[in-house]
Scaffold this active site. Structure first.
Site, PDB file in Angstrom:
ATOM      1  N   VAL A  31     -11.299  -0.618   5.190  1.00 39.51           N
ATOM      2  CA  VAL A  31     -12.385  -1.554   4.845  1.00 39.51           C
ATOM      3  C   VAL A  31     -12.616  -1.529   3.339  1.00 39.51           C
ATOM      4  CG1 VAL A  31     -14.821  -2.165   5.195  1.00 39.51           C
ATOM      5  CG2 VAL A  31     -13.528  -1.138   7.070  1.00 39.51           C
ATOM      6  N   GLY A  77     -10.785  -1.950   0.609  1.00 42.19           N
ATOM      7  CA  GLY A  77      -9.812  -1.427  -0.367  1.00 42.19           C
ATOM      8  C   GLY A  77     -10.251  -0.150  -1.062  1.00 42.19           C
ATOM      9  N   GLY A 118      -5.059  -4.682  -3.091  1.00 43.61           N
ATOM     10  CA  GLY A 118      -4.158  -4.393  -4.206  1.00 43.61           C
ATOM     11  C   GLY A 118      -3.512  -3.037  -3.997  1.00 43.61           C
ATOM     12  N   GLU A 176     -10.302   5.353   5.516  1.00 43.84           N
ATOM     13  CA  GLU A 176     -11.144   4.799   4.448  1.00 43.84           C
ATOM     14  C   GLU A 176     -10.606   3.468   3.918  1.00 43.84           C
ATOM     15  OE1 GLU A 176     -14.224   6.120   2.897  1.00 43.84           O
ATOM     16  OE2 GLU A 176     -14.000   3.986   2.528  1.00 43.84           O
ATOM     17  N   VAL A 230       0.839  -1.210   0.000  1.00 40.39           N
ATOM     18  CA  VAL A 230       0.000   0.000   0.000  1.00 40.39           C
ATOM     19  C   VAL A 230       0.873   1.259   0.000  1.00 40.39           C
ATOM     20  CG1 VAL A 230      -1.897   1.204   1.143  1.00 40.39           C
ATOM     21  CG2 VAL A 230      -1.799  -1.292   1.227  1.00 40.39           C
ATOM     22  N   LYS A 276     -12.816  -5.595  10.011  1.00 46.31           N
ATOM     23  CA  LYS A 276     -13.560  -4.638   9.168  1.00 46.31           C
ATOM     24  C   LYS A 276     -15.019  -4.543   9.608  1.00 46.31           C
ATOM     25  CE  LYS A 276     -10.435  -5.581   5.304  1.00 46.31           C
ATOM     26  NZ  LYS A 276     -10.181  -6.477   4.181  1.00 46.31           N
TER      27      LYS A 276
HETATM   28  N1  HSE Z   1      -5.908  -8.858   3.112  1.00 44.40           N
HETATM   29  C1  HSE Z   1      -6.941  -7.929   2.832  1.00 44.40           C
HETATM   30  C2  HSE Z   1      -7.923  -8.563   1.855  1.00 44.40           C
HETATM   31  C3  HSE Z   1      -6.344  -6.689   2.260  1.00 44.40           C
HETATM   32  O1  HSE Z   1      -7.594  -9.582   1.254  1.00 44.40           O
HETATM   33  O2  HSE Z   1      -9.031  -8.072   1.714  1.00 44.40           O
HETATM   34  C4  HSE Z   1      -7.288  -5.548   2.156  1.00 44.40           C
HETATM   35  O3  HSE Z   1      -7.769  -5.172   3.411  1.00 44.40           O
END
Ligand code: HSE
Length: 437
Positions: free
Chosen positions: A134, A136, A304, A131, A16, A207
């Site tokens: 949760v 992505g 991602g 933000e 990230v 999340k």
């Molecule tokens: N490991 C998490 C997923 C990354 O696969 O959703 C994003 O929060």
């Protein structure tokens, strides 16, 4: 165009962190055209300066210790992307104390320590935006805090872990085995540092802790979430579910009902005509159902590098706007005013009702089905459909797949205990809840 400038420091240069550096560079002009100011990355920190990474940090002040970075540098916003809990919490608390605003993608930090951080936010009058924590790229937090703030929210449900969704999709599509697909998800930068957080449901529970606080006005309480992962799901289950007209998805569900709030994370069968049943790969989707707006759906990449960076960067822009207009803290950290957060009754998982998919391995001989259905009958559990499958490899034991009508969870758990004790039943029964959504 104004020549105002916001200075940021980025702690953590993994998937990230490098995404944020690349995105700020790639879309520098676009961001300036929209915001009217410049965002300058002044400094970065990471454990190892010389590690091979996907972004260029050659012109940035480098620190191996993020605490030293916030001590030495004059920055407006700290972007916390180191992940984990302890070190991140210390860094964020110290930043807020120094009146440095914070943007983070760290769901564990918010879910487990957000109540405590909230106090420091109030004291410092700084913002802490999250933000990217949760779903992505999907802007679900801003939607709940801002776009749906005129509503009373009844339930929220979604696919909020990209890694598990990628695994379930790829297992069915390409018939690859679990470990291989997990490795692919790791290589693509989707999985957590500890991937058991993904497959065991912990990441989705972090999340859901955040979403349930925002939706229902309750303090963050990770321990109130019922958690199951996808470890027990086999390709057979994905195929049988498909035959029955369902997809298997790992869902997070928060729902108010008359007796309390259900908060649970587990795999579900969803009728294949539903939108959520068709959310595949690393995509996430969240449905929020509220009194005025009705159900609304948010969909996009759940993990991602650039996808997550999109949410982090949007927070950086938002916090910058607030700094420049001196309007920080105008949107409450947990959507509700702090003194309006109230603990509410969270239902025990035994008290929810659902339909169930059951896969039971049994000896291939007469009378077995009768023994099983007798136990269901005694517990007043009604069966909707039964499939008996042949097993070409081991025809002494065969799988039976049953779908029940709606039943209280504790009744099905009791019945399954009795059924597992039958001599003709081999091994653990696979139980997956069915959600109509
Ligand atoms: N490991 C998490 C997923 C990354 O696969 O959703 C994003 O929060």
């Amino acid at each position: 165009m104004s020549n105002r400038e916001i200075k940021i420091g980025v702690a953590g240069l993994g998937t990230v962190g490098s995404g944020v550096i690349n995105l700020l560079k790639k879309n520098e002009k676009e961001i300036r055209k929209k915001s009217g100011f410049d965002i300058k990355i002044q400094c970065v920190s990471s454990k190892n300066k010389n590690k091979k990474r996907n972004c260029d940090i050659s012109n940035l002040n480098f620190y191996s210790d993020p605490l030293e970075m916030i001590e030495n540098e004059d920055i407006d916003i700290l972007v916390e992307l180191i992940g984990g809990e302890t070190e991140a919490k210390d860094l964020v608390l110290k930043s807020l104390k120094k009146n440095i605003h914070v943007v983070t993608a760290n769901k564990a930090l918010i879910a487990l320590h957000g109540n405590e951080l909230s106090k420091s936010i109030d004291d410092s009058r700084c913002d802490l935006y999250y933000e990217a924590s949760v779903a992505g790229a999907v802007p679900i937090i801003r939607v709940i805090k801002e776009s749906l703030n005129a509503n009373d929210i009844n339930w929220v449900a979604g696919i909020i872990n990209g890694t598990t969704n990628y695994i379930l999709t790829e297992m069915l599509k390409s018939k690859k085995d679990f470990d291989l697909v997990l490795k692919e998800a790791q290589d693509l930068g989707y999985a957590e540092a500890d991937p058991t957080f993904d497959v065991g449901g912990i990441d989705a529970a972090h999340k859901l802790t955040i979403l349930s606080s925002l939706c229902f006005g309750i303090p963050l309480d990770f321990n109130s979430i019922y958690i199951e992962g996808i470890e027990d799901i086999e390709l057979d289950d994905l195929n049988y579910a498909k035959e029955l007209g369902y997809s298997i998805k790992h869902l997070a569900i928060g729902r108010k009902n008359n007796n309390g709030i259900e908060l649970r994370v587990h795999a579900c069968l969803i009728p294949e005509k539903r939108l959520l049943a068709n959310v595949d790969g690393v995509r996430n989707a969240v449905v929020v159902s509220s009194d005025a707006a009705g159900p609304t759906l948010y969909y996009g990449a759940g993990a991602g590098s650039l996808a997550t960076a999109s949410s982090v960067t949007s927070d950086i822009i938002d916090v910058s706007r607030k700094i420049l207009s001196a309007s920080n803290n105008s949107v409450p950290f947990l959507s509700y005013q702090n003194n309006q957060l109230k603990t509410k009754k969270i239902l025990d998982i035994g008290n929810i009702t659902s339909r169930y998919y059951l896969r039971i391995r049994v000896s291939n001989k007469p009378g077995v089905l009768a023994d099983i259905t007798k136990i269901f009958g005694k517990k007043s559990i009604s069966i909707e459909s039964i499939l008996q499958k042949e097993d070409l490899i081991n025809d002494e034991n065969v799988p039976i797949v049953l779908v029940t009508h709606e039943v209280l969870e504790k009744n099905i758990v009791d019945a399954l205990k009795d059924i597992e004790n039958l001599e003709v039943v081999k091994g653990k029964i696979i139980k997956i809840r069915i959600e109509e959504l």
